[in-house]
Motif scaffolding. Sequence first.
Motif, PDB file in Angstrom:
ATOM      1  N   ILE A  89       0.832  -1.204   0.000  1.00 38.30           N
ATOM      2  CA  ILE A  89       0.000   0.000   0.000  1.00 38.30           C
ATOM      3  C   ILE A  89       0.868   1.256   0.000  1.00 38.30           C
ATOM      4  O   ILE A  89       0.667   2.178  -0.800  1.00 38.30           O
ATOM      5  N   ALA A 158      -4.083  -2.510  -2.522  1.00 38.47           N
ATOM      6  CA  ALA A 158      -3.888  -1.095  -2.228  1.00 38.47           C
ATOM      7  C   ALA A 158      -5.023  -0.257  -2.785  1.00 38.47           C
ATOM      8  O   ALA A 158      -5.242   0.860  -2.342  1.00 38.47           O
ATOM      9  N   ASP A 159      -5.730  -0.774  -3.788  1.00 35.34           N
ATOM     10  CA  ASP A 159      -6.790   0.001  -4.438  1.00 35.34           C
ATOM     11  C   ASP A 159      -8.136  -0.597  -4.056  1.00 35.34           C
ATOM     12  O   ASP A 159      -8.809  -1.215  -4.870  1.00 35.34           O
ATOM     13  N   ASN A 160      -8.527  -0.400  -2.789  1.00 30.74           N
ATOM     14  CA  ASN A 160      -9.763  -1.031  -2.339  1.00 30.74           C
ATOM     15  C   ASN A 160     -10.974  -0.157  -2.610  1.00 30.74           C
ATOM     16  O   ASN A 160     -10.874   0.948  -3.139  1.00 30.74           O
ATOM     17  N   ILE A 163     -11.024   3.500  -1.266  1.00 28.77           N
ATOM     18  CA  ILE A 163     -10.206   4.458  -2.009  1.00 28.77           C
ATOM     19  C   ILE A 163     -10.910   4.888  -3.285  1.00 28.77           C
ATOM     20  O   ILE A 163     -10.970   6.082  -3.624  1.00 28.77           O
ATOM     21  N   VAL A 197      -4.074   7.116   1.791  1.00 28.43           N
ATOM     22  CA  VAL A 197      -3.346   5.903   2.194  1.00 28.43           C
ATOM     23  C   VAL A 197      -3.816   5.445   3.568  1.00 28.43           C
ATOM     24  O   VAL A 197      -3.882   4.242   3.855  1.00 28.43           O
ATOM     25  N   ALA A 200      -6.918   3.599   2.932  1.00 28.35           N
ATOM     26  CA  ALA A 200      -6.603   2.278   2.362  1.00 28.35           C
ATOM     27  C   ALA A 200      -6.193   1.297   3.451  1.00 28.35           C
ATOM     28  O   ALA A 200      -6.648   0.147   3.482  1.00 28.35           O
ATOM     29  N   THR A 204      -8.199  -2.136   4.810  1.00 33.24           N
ATOM     30  CA  THR A 204      -7.609  -3.479   4.866  1.00 33.24           C
ATOM     31  C   THR A 204      -7.572  -4.001   6.299  1.00 33.24           C
ATOM     32  O   THR A 204      -7.665  -5.213   6.528  1.00 33.24           O
TER      33      THR A 204
END
Length: 398
Positions: A89, A158-160, A163, A197, A200, A204
């Motif tokens: 991430i 990282a691109d959930n 985001i 971030v 993100a 997670t």
Amino acid sequence: MTVSPLIWGITIIVILALLAFDYFFHIRKAHVPTLKEAAFWSSIYVGIAILFGILVLIFGGATMGSEYFAGYITEKALSVDNLFVFLIIMASFRVPREDQQKVLLFGIVFSLIARTGFIFLGAALINSFAWVFYIFGLILLITAGNLLKPEAHGDNQADNVMIRLARRLFHTTEHYDGDKLFTMHEGKRALTPMLLVMVAIGGTDILFALDSIPAIFGLTQNVYIVFTATAFSLMGLRQLYFLIDGLLDRLIYLSYGLAVILAFIGVKLVLHALHENNLPFINDGEPVPVVEISTGLSLSVIIGTLIVTVVASLLSKAGKAQTAINNARRHAVSYLDLDYTADISERERIYQMLADEEAQVLAMDLKYRNKAKDVDKIREQVAEAHRQHADYLARERR
């Protein structure tokens, strides 16, 4: 053993004090922790967790103490596995290294809040519905299977959803403004990548809680032990990140070890569910006479599996090669994209690490070097990093 409200209160105050100490004495001034600093504070937090476990052992008895240590070790191992995703991430968001501590501390606080909610929700469900153990066991068995997939640490995490939603609903900028969460961009107030971030990592963390909470409930149903083992496993995670950054890829068998541990706890939960069974379609709603796994055996399996996993990873020649190649690629990419950081020593630090890793790769057997994915592309990136560093040194001499 019933824990009094006074002990609960003291425990929560101690945990909040540790988080406040972390923020005011380490995070407020952006800096890159040295290896010595990271190692010192990692050992302090592990020492505090062990000391707390000894107190539990003395005042709570052998069973309670064993449950705490089994839960702490399991949660700590899962936290280390989570660092893989944190690394992905922060690399994808190009977080300046001097600001990564703040992001990690936010992740720890958010994770503690999210997991506390899941802990009390899980405890309420367990107290009301014994069949929840079946659900928890199934979750862990599925998670164990997913950990065996080669894409267990895929870049897409990282691109959930959070985001993508934030970028769609709000005005965002691609550039950092120190460690600010908001900045002015094109005459409008905008979200910085620093806030994104954190979103993100927060997103997670919720997914991580869905795995870790059933795991520790498989070892103990004492809510105090579940909470403290989870909390202390998260303490020091920030320092541990900087201590083992670059070595995470070396633990190539960690996912397999965690899969074994989670599958073992999943089976333990299912056996416990059968022992407490009240579902009418299983044995006519009567408990099923099955063997239950003791806490001592659980602790032995957890520690033994982790030892075998770590030692096998560290001794593996393929693991050493893969680690050096992955790190060389990561630091070559970082060197070619240094405009995101204000730390003037960052260039030399990254280049020196790249040079060290390249030397390790060149010293290895060719068969291990050629197993890496996209090896030709990696060579091009390393060569370009060398070229840019030579240009930089030439400019400095003028």
